[in-house]
Design an enzyme around this catalytic site. Structure first.
Site, PDB file in Angstrom:
ATOM      1  N   GLU A 116       0.425 -13.123  12.642  1.00 58.15           N
ATOM      2  CA  GLU A 116       1.055 -11.952  13.260  1.00 58.15           C
ATOM      3  C   GLU A 116       0.969 -10.802  12.262  1.00 58.15           C
ATOM      4  O   GLU A 116       0.948 -11.038  11.044  1.00 58.15           O
ATOM      5  CB  GLU A 116       2.529 -12.248  13.568  1.00 58.15           C
ATOM      6  N   ASP A 171       0.831  -1.210   0.000  1.00 55.94           N
ATOM      7  CA  ASP A 171       0.000   0.000   0.000  1.00 55.94           C
ATOM      8  C   ASP A 171       0.865   1.259   0.000  1.00 55.94           C
ATOM      9  O   ASP A 171       1.979   1.259   0.529  1.00 55.94           O
ATOM     10  CB  ASP A 171      -0.925  -0.016   1.229  1.00 55.94           C
ATOM     11  N   LEU A 193       9.317 -21.196  -4.471  1.00 54.10           N
ATOM     12  CA  LEU A 193       8.380 -20.225  -3.911  1.00 54.10           C
ATOM     13  C   LEU A 193       7.013 -20.344  -4.588  1.00 54.10           C
ATOM     14  O   LEU A 193       6.915 -20.368  -5.814  1.00 54.10           O
ATOM     15  CB  LEU A 193       8.924 -18.797  -4.123  1.00 54.10           C
ATOM     16  N   ARG A 241       2.035  -4.761   6.137  1.00 49.76           N
ATOM     17  CA  ARG A 241       1.434  -3.726   5.292  1.00 49.76           C
ATOM     18  C   ARG A 241       2.277  -2.465   5.368  1.00 49.76           C
ATOM     19  O   ARG A 241       2.661  -2.031   6.465  1.00 49.76           O
ATOM     20  CB  ARG A 241       0.003  -3.432   5.750  1.00 49.76           C
ATOM     21  N   HIS A 280       2.465   3.445  -9.045  1.00 47.21           N
ATOM     22  CA  HIS A 280       2.192   2.037  -9.353  1.00 47.21           C
ATOM     23  C   HIS A 280       3.365   1.421 -10.114  1.00 47.21           C
ATOM     24  O   HIS A 280       3.729   0.268  -9.893  1.00 47.21           O
ATOM     25  CB  HIS A 280       0.885   1.910 -10.145  1.00 47.21           C
ATOM     26  N   SER A 303     -11.186  -6.405  -4.677  1.00 48.81           N
ATOM     27  CA  SER A 303     -12.506  -6.355  -5.333  1.00 48.81           C
ATOM     28  C   SER A 303     -13.110  -4.961  -5.189  1.00 48.81           C
ATOM     29  O   SER A 303     -14.017  -4.602  -5.926  1.00 48.81           O
ATOM     30  CB  SER A 303     -13.432  -7.425  -4.746  1.00 48.81           C
ATOM     31  N   GLU A 304     -12.590  -4.177  -4.254  1.00 45.44           N
ATOM     32  CA  GLU A 304     -13.084  -2.802  -4.065  1.00 45.44           C
ATOM     33  C   GLU A 304     -12.305  -1.781  -4.908  1.00 45.44           C
ATOM     34  O   GLU A 304     -12.737  -0.639  -5.059  1.00 45.44           O
ATOM     35  CB  GLU A 304     -12.982  -2.396  -2.584  1.00 45.44           C
ATOM     36  N   TRP A 359     -12.041  -1.502  -7.944  1.00 50.17           N
ATOM     37  CA  TRP A 359     -12.736  -1.071  -9.167  1.00 50.17           C
ATOM     38  C   TRP A 359     -13.390   0.284  -8.964  1.00 50.17           C
ATOM     39  O   TRP A 359     -13.820   0.916  -9.935  1.00 50.17           O
ATOM     40  CB  TRP A 359     -13.790  -2.106  -9.582  1.00 50.17           C
ATOM     41  N   ARG A 372     -11.915   2.880  -8.285  1.00 51.45           N
ATOM     42  CA  ARG A 372     -10.957   3.941  -8.663  1.00 51.45           C
ATOM     43  C   ARG A 372     -11.251   4.478 -10.063  1.00 51.45           C
ATOM     44  O   ARG A 372     -11.937   3.831 -10.841  1.00 51.45           O
ATOM     45  CB  ARG A 372      -9.537   3.383  -8.597  1.00 51.45           C
TER      46      ARG A 372
END
Ligand code: IPE
Ligand code: IPE
Ligand code: MG
Length: 249
Positions: free
Chosen positions: A214, A27, A138, A195, A44, A73-74, A76, A78
């Site tokens: 955690e 973020d 990985l 984050r 970005h 999903s939220e 969109w 933008r």
């Protein structure tokens, strides 16, 4: 839920434990760009470079599972030009890095709802997954068009259909049955979720799976992420005492 939360590291013995499954909420791309006097989309672009550094860290430290939140999903909600820029960057990232993933034995899976995605996006997802399907290093999960509540809702609906068709009875529905219907079926729960950018929330990321994770929240914006920050977070995780409801033993 796994009670085997983390692995003792042979690669980095200075850490008592490393997460087996690491979740990352990348973020702060937009705020980073704004703070530099640049358009958000530059953030970005820089965020993709930071993502490359994260994958390199995960490979170096032999993390088994890395789940990154790339588009919710939220998201969109933008402006269209920002959405298009993010989708374009993702497509370019997959196209340019896929052979590197194969070379480093990285398997890519995309977690999220597929319905409603455009054909080129679906093709990109299919290409990323099929070209790395044989990779055993990985396990890189890209949460894209992902929402935790949506994921649980879809799982519940699938179980209801199984009951309706007589495959299972309501008594068969337990935590393991629900976990098996999630995008992360067969994978351990994340031990650690971090984050960037100072926001202290999950924003609908891995709601079910995060039950005993955690958390580390740090102030740097995502484009600033680097190996030093990764090491700092691993040190922090290494010092955590996890009890899973029990007592220290
Ligand atoms: C994260 O950075 C990238 C995505 C959500 C796609 P943001 O774009 O959310 O950056 P901020 O939070 O607005 O600074
Ligand atoms: C969460 O970040 C989604 C991703 C990192 C892809 P957001 O920037 O969308 O979250 P909110 O809106 O600040 O909660
Ligand atoms: Mg944000």
């Amino acid at each position: 839920m796994s009670n085997e939360p983390a692995i003792v590291s042979s690669v980095a013995p200075e850490f008592a434990v490393l997460p087996q499954h690491l979740g990352v909420i990348m973020d702060g791309n937009g705020r980073w760009a704004t703070s530099q006097g640049k358009p958000r989309n530059e953030g970005h672009r820089a965020g993709v470079e930071a993502l490359r550094r994260l994958v390199a860290c995960a490979v170096e430290f032999e993390i088994e599972y890395l789940t990154i939140f790339s588009f919710s999903s939220e998201n969109w909600a933008r402006p269209a030009d920002e959405i298009n820029a993010i989708l374009g960057l993702m497509k370019r990232f997959v196209a340019s890095d896929i052979s590197k993933f194969v070379a480093h034995n990285v398997r890519v899976r995309i977690l999220g709802r597929r319905e409603g995605l455009s054909k080129p996006i679906l093709q990109m997802i299919e290409q990323a997954e099929s070209r790395t399907a044989h990779c055993t290093g990985l396990q890189l999960n890209v949460a894209f068009n992902y929402g935790g509540r949506q994921e649980i809702t879809d799982a519940v609906r699938a179980l209801a259909q199984d009951v309706q068709s007589g495959k299972i009875s309501p008594e068969d529905i337990d935590e393991a049955a629900i976990a098996e219907k999630l995008y992360t079926a067969q994978m351990p729960d994340p031990d650690l979720i971090f984050r960037s950018s100072g926001e202290v929330r999950l924003s609908n990321f891995l709601l079910w799976q995060a039950a005993y994770a955690e958390f580390v929240f740090f102030d740097e914006f995502w484009p600033e992420f680097n190996r030093d920050i990764f090491v700092r977070i691993m040190e922090e995780f290494s010092g955590r005492k996890r009890r899973f409801g029990g007592v220290d033993g």
